[in-house]
Design an enzyme around this catalytic site. Sequence first.
Site, short mmCIF file in Angstrom:
data_model
loop_
_atom_site.label_atom_id
_atom_site.label_comp_id
_atom_site.label_asym_id
_atom_site.label_seq_id
_atom_site.Cartn_x
_atom_site.Cartn_y
_atom_site.Cartn_z
N ASP A 17 0.81 -1.22 0.00
CA ASP A 17 0.00 0.00 0.00
C ASP A 17 0.84 1.27 0.00
O ASP A 17 2.05 1.22 0.25
CB ASP A 17 -0.96 0.00 1.20
CG ASP A 17 -0.34 -0.56 2.49
OD1 ASP A 17 0.90 -0.53 2.62
OD2 ASP A 17 -1.09 -1.03 3.36
N GLU A 71 -9.80 -2.16 5.21
CA GLU A 71 -10.45 -1.90 6.48
C GLU A 71 -11.70 -2.78 6.63
O GLU A 71 -12.17 -3.36 5.65
CB GLU A 71 -10.85 -0.41 6.53
CG GLU A 71 -9.66 0.56 6.41
CD GLU A 71 -8.83 0.68 7.68
OE1 GLU A 71 -8.67 -0.32 8.41
OE2 GLU A 71 -8.31 1.79 7.95
N ASN A 127 -7.72 -3.31 14.18
CA ASN A 127 -9.12 -3.52 13.79
C ASN A 127 -9.28 -4.70 12.83
O ASN A 127 -10.34 -4.88 12.23
CB ASN A 127 -9.68 -2.23 13.14
CG ASN A 127 -8.97 -1.87 11.84
OD1 ASN A 127 -8.07 -2.57 11.39
ND2 ASN A 127 -9.38 -0.77 11.24
N HIS A 130 -7.45 -5.18 10.03
CA HIS A 130 -7.14 -4.94 8.61
C HIS A 130 -5.85 -5.64 8.20
O HIS A 130 -4.96 -5.89 9.02
CB HIS A 130 -7.11 -3.44 8.27
CG HIS A 130 -5.95 -2.65 8.76
ND1 HIS A 130 -6.03 -1.31 9.06
CD2 HIS A 130 -4.64 -2.97 8.98
CE1 HIS A 130 -4.85 -0.86 9.42
NE2 HIS A 130 -3.99 -1.85 9.40
C1 F6R Z 1 1.41 -1.57 6.19
C2 F6R Z 1 0.11 -2.23 6.25
C3 F6R Z 1 -0.68 -2.33 7.51
C4 F6R Z 1 0.15 -2.64 8.74
C5 F6R Z 1 -0.72 -2.70 9.99
C6 F6R Z 1 0.08 -2.91 11.27
O1 F6R Z 1 1.95 -1.62 4.90
O2 F6R Z 1 -0.33 -2.67 5.25
O3 F6R Z 1 -1.68 -3.31 7.35
O4 F6R Z 1 0.82 -3.86 8.57
O5 F6R Z 1 -1.45 -1.50 10.11
O6 F6R Z 1 0.89 -1.78 11.47
P1 F6R Z 1 1.97 -1.74 12.66
O7 F6R Z 1 2.98 -2.76 12.33
O8 F6R Z 1 2.53 -0.34 12.60
O9 F6R Z 1 1.21 -2.04 13.90
#
Ligand code: F6R
Length: 259
Positions: free
Chosen positions: A67, A143, A136, A138
């Site tokens: 992303d 989301e 959450n 994702h």
């Molecule tokens: C990042 C991504 C997100 C993160 C997730 C966890 O490229 O796609 O899904 O992997 O939000 O983020 P952290 O590791 O910062 O808790």
Amino acid sequence: MKVLICPDAARASDRVAGMIVERLARAPRTVLGLATGGTMEAVYERLIAAHRAGRVSFAGAQSFNLDEYVGLPPDHPLSYRHYMQAHLFDRVDFAASATHLPLGDAGDPGAEAARYEAAIVAAGDIGLQLLGLGANGHIGFNEPTSSLSSLTRVKTLTRQTREANARFFPDPAQVPRFAITMGIGTILRADEVVLLAMGAGKAEAAARMIEGPLSAACPASALQFHRQATIVLDEAAAARLSLRDYYEDVHPEGGPAPM
Ligand code: F6R
């Protein structure tokens, strides 16, 4: 689903880095799917150390990140392109043309998402997809209520995700509202998926992903459909699993140390 519960965050990160090193040793031309965020920093540190020790090369590999924020150009210090250059690409031997992220500042983000999806298909789809987990539920920026067969597209971030990511921005109001993200359908086409989640803040989402109903309310639960998904947790992230004894019985301490 293979569930590996490691005694602590360091060993969970070792385990995931080791799986990537093993995969590249076996298949140097692997198309890697990569993630950003706090969780991945320790994994990338270990990959850089393994590269410096001559244990892994990325020279034959390609990568596609999950992303990118809409509106941030690649050289913006908070873009995911910038994160990847700083945390991995500039410090290992990937060919410059082999690393791909959606262009956050594309004039038409919808068209950019479609271009990115087509580029993944043209590369033969992802061989090994690395994932983090949102509190959450994702994966990528899919989301809750994302279609479980979605492809790369523009998504509106939830307030919870923007608040979680505000720690990286000098001013929380600067966290972008939209991102281009691989879809859940894109992720499910990968040959192999490895998800890493650590810390108590991920425990509820981890339990819903592994043991909850398959539901768009928890996008990561779609991994229950994947034929080769490995979930790597530390003790804190595993705290809410009801079948924990079973997972620990099958793979004590998350299995043998890989590196
Ligand atoms: C990042 C991504 C997100 C993160 C997730 C966890 O490229 O796609 O899904 O992997 O939000 O983020 P952290 O590791 O910062 O808790």
